[in-house]
Design an enzyme around this catalytic site. Structure first.
Site, short mmCIF file in Angstrom:
data_model
loop_
_atom_site.label_atom_id
_atom_site.label_comp_id
_atom_site.label_asym_id
_atom_site.label_seq_id
_atom_site.Cartn_x
_atom_site.Cartn_y
_atom_site.Cartn_z
N GLU A 60 134.18 -28.47 27.09
CA GLU A 60 132.87 -27.92 27.47
C GLU A 60 132.63 -26.54 26.85
O GLU A 60 131.52 -26.24 26.39
CB GLU A 60 132.74 -27.83 28.99
CG GLU A 60 132.56 -29.17 29.70
CD GLU A 60 133.88 -29.87 30.00
OE1 GLU A 60 134.96 -29.29 29.69
OE2 GLU A 60 133.85 -30.98 30.56
N HIS A 129 131.15 -33.57 40.84
CA HIS A 129 130.08 -34.29 40.16
C HIS A 129 128.72 -34.02 40.81
O HIS A 129 127.70 -34.44 40.28
CB HIS A 129 130.32 -35.81 40.21
CG HIS A 129 131.39 -36.29 39.28
ND1 HIS A 129 132.68 -35.84 39.33
CD2 HIS A 129 131.34 -37.21 38.28
CE1 HIS A 129 133.40 -36.46 38.40
NE2 HIS A 129 132.62 -37.29 37.75
#
Lengths: 328, 319
Positions: A60, A129
């Site tokens: 990321e 999430h």
């Protein structure tokens, strides 16, 4: 007009923007061959090639950091982070780098990059999430934040984000990807940043929200209106940065009663910024204390608990009733 | 090299006089910085520095010195390089610039532009995730980037042996599947040749190279540091024997290309350039609410409200 889910609107917009501007590229984990874990980027690789639709390493920080360099080279990167909770591993590049590079370069050179990330609860996903981290990013001056609540706005705000000369984080609601479906304008459709949407008018109370919470608030407004006859408005902020202060103030002055709803934990959440804005700009119009409806000051819980944790219609409706009953 | 050290010393002295903010002296690292920059073509290539190198990057334009002085003065225009100066603004966050350099190099290739990117960082930076993530991505996308680690043996007080159990920084290239080269960072010719070779690879589409330039930080970490608390004097003395400027001077003298007169003239020239740049830096205008105008391409409505409030508070405060 075509009826689309939010997910279809995102995909449609990426196709349109990549076709319109050859500098636009999409990068992220699994965005190419697979078409994204939610299929938001489906078909892009076949149409635009592997140079512009890039399956990156699982990294990321490098996806976000490289986007800054790509932008300085004249590309227009649209990076997908699979879930907003994973931006913790890129936060140093968002907060410390992309957001600040224009100021660091004395205003000379910005970073035209878009970061897309699904977020929010309601789909029984594993840990990290579902987190609503928007307030953390709202503190990253130099970054803009869009949070569409409809398919039409998913197109209009994503188009505006990709063309914006500053870095933009586009928050896409997980539970809205397929559940939210509405008419999306064909051809060029831009929703300018900083203009809230009046989802429904109302003179007795206004509920202010963004992203998937707008739907929850709409149902709560209808429920309370039906039982009490009070007229309840819903205002969708659409973008958190920039914030449509005028629309917030106008709604507060019209109704005198304000409820702000968010999924995030209450302490220092973005709802607090909205509350402070109403207090500063519309205090004398208020007829009741401003109410906040939020998650809790805990980590987002495991799936079996999330229905208790994410504010639902009954909690928002209760806050509206409390606000209607209050006397200043 | 001589200019870089001279200018770094001038910055240091100005800091001691209270006329300059914190600076990070380049002493000892001139060959690694100036030698690598010398291999680049400033018309098409880019330099992406950390914070110690800019004083040695005049290869990329005379204006780099002015911007370096502005930086240490704390002036907001420090990073506002004109478009023809291919240097990234000074980076404070260790290793954060490495993914930028990789993205920039990758983007130049995608845009069909001819340049390569030279990215500087220290030995401490190779312990950061950004280093590994960026090197790995660079290898995968074959970015035309040169990752130049100026291994000066110290990260403030932490010696390089405490940074890693790897045999060398260059060894870390293996994890990214890219070549790792170790070079004498105090030999300006060797550094230039290694960088030139990496640049040829980059421009030929063969991807990135990690170069470890082994050198030594002969001064403090910054003007705020006291290296006598941790640098072994005998180690410093041994490296002073290998001073990169003295080494080149000896070679040039032996070749009949250098003498005391030329040395003096070069120092005077460096001082003149510094004086002119310092005057220009001090004359650079400063708008007091420029921060509101440079955060976004155009200020958000909130920022315009904050500006009005600021001006209102100032006028009332002045009562």
């Amino acid at each position: 007009m075509a009826t689309m889910t939010m997910l279809e609107a995102v995909r449609h917009t990426l196709h349109e923007e990549m076709a319109r501007d050859e500098r636009v590229m999409v990068l992220g984990q699994d965005v190419g061959t697979l078409g994204g874990v939610f299929r938001a980027t489906e078909g892009l690789r076949d149409r635009f090639g592997a140079e512009r639709v890039v399956d990156t390493p699982l990294s990321e920080g490098a996806i976000v950091g490289a986007s800054l360099g790509l932008a300085w080279a004249g590309m227009v990167p649209v990076a997908e982070i699979q879930f907003l909770g994973f931006t913790h591993q890129a936060f140093h590049q968002v907060a410390g780098q992309l957001a600040r590079i224009r100021a660091r370069s004395g205003g000379r050179h910005g970073c035209q990059a878009t970061l897309r990330a699904p977020f929010g609860g309601g789909v029984r996903a594993p840990e990290l999430h579902s987190d609503s981290l928007e307030a953390q990013f709202a503190q990253c001056a130099g970054l803009k934040i869009a949070a569409p609540a409809s398919a039409a706005d998913a197109k209009g705000l994503l188009t505006a984000a990709i063309r914006d000369p500053d870095p933009v984080l586009v928050l896409e609601p997980l539970r809205g990807y397929r559940a939210i479906k509405d008419d999306v304008p064909e051809g060029e459709h831009i929703v300018p940043f900083g203009r809230a949407r009046e989802v429904r008018g109302g003179d007795d109370c206004v509920i202010i929200a963004w992203s998937a919470m707008v739907q929850t608030c709409l149902r709560a407004a209808l429920e309370v209106e039906e039982e009490s006859g009070a007229s309840i408005g819903v205002l969708d902020l659409r973008t958190l940065v920039p914030l449509d202060v005028e629309a917030i103030v106008a709604a507060a002055e019209r109704t005198g009663r304000v409820v702000v709803a968010q999924e995030a934990p209450p302490t220092a959440g973005f709802a607090s910024e909205v509350v402070a804005t109403v207090q500063e700009e519309a205090f004398y119009a208020l007829e009741a204390p401003i109410a906040r409806v939020s998650g809790f000051d805990t980590p987002y819980p495991p799936a079996m608990l999330e229905e208790r944790w994410v504010p639902d219609v009954s909690r928002v409706a209760a806050a509206v009733r409390r606000t209607l009953e209050a006397r200043a | 090299m001589l200019r870089a050290r001279r200018w770094s010393t001038r910055l240091f002295n100005l800091q001691r006089q209270g006329r300059m903010g914190t600076t990070a002296p380049i002493d000892g690292e001139e060959a690694a910085v100036v030698g690598s920059a010398a291999a680049m073509d400033p018309a098409v290539d880019w330099a992406v520095p950390q914070y110690r190198e800019p004083v040695g990057l005049s290869r990329f334009g005379d204006r780099v010195l002015l911007h370096t002085i502005l930086y240490h003065l704390g002036h907001p225009d420090a990073g506002a390089y004109p478009p023809d100066i291919h240097v990234f603004p000074t980076q404070i966050s260790i290793a954060a610039q490495i993914p930028h350099a990789v993205g920039l190099a990758w983007g130049l290739r995608l845009r069909g532009e001819p340049g390569a990117v030279l990215c500087y960082f220290g030995d401490g930076a190779t312990s950061e995730g950004d280093f590994y993530e960026a090197a790995n991505l660079a290898g995968v996308v074959r970015a035309p980037v040169i990752l130049l680690c100026v291994n000066n043996s110290w990260a403030i007080s932490t010696p390089v042996r405490l940074q890693t159990a790897a045999g060398s920084i260059a060894d870390k290239a293996a994890a990214a599947g890219i070549p790792g080269v170790r070079v004498d960072g105090n030999d300006v010719v060797a550094v230039r040749e290694a960088t030139a070779a990496a640049r040829r690879r980059a421009l030929a589409g063969e991807g990135p190279t990690l170069i470890e330039a082994v050198t030594y930080r002969m001064g403090p970490h910054t003007t705020a540091d006291d290296p006598t608390r941790y640098v072994p004097p005998e180690e410093l003395a041994a490296w002073a024997e290998r001073d990169p400027i003295a080494r080149l001077g000896t070679r040039l003298e032996q070749a009949g290309l250098w003498d005391d007169d030329r040395q003096r003239a070069a120092e005077e020239d460096a001082d003149r350039r510094f004086d002119a740049a310092f005057d220009a830096a001090q004359a650079t205008p400063l708008r007091d609410d420029v921060f509101i105008d440079t955060a976004y391409a155009s200020p958000t409505p909130q920022l315009e409200r904050q500006r009005r409030l600021l001006h209102d508070e100032r006028s009332r405060g002045a009562g």
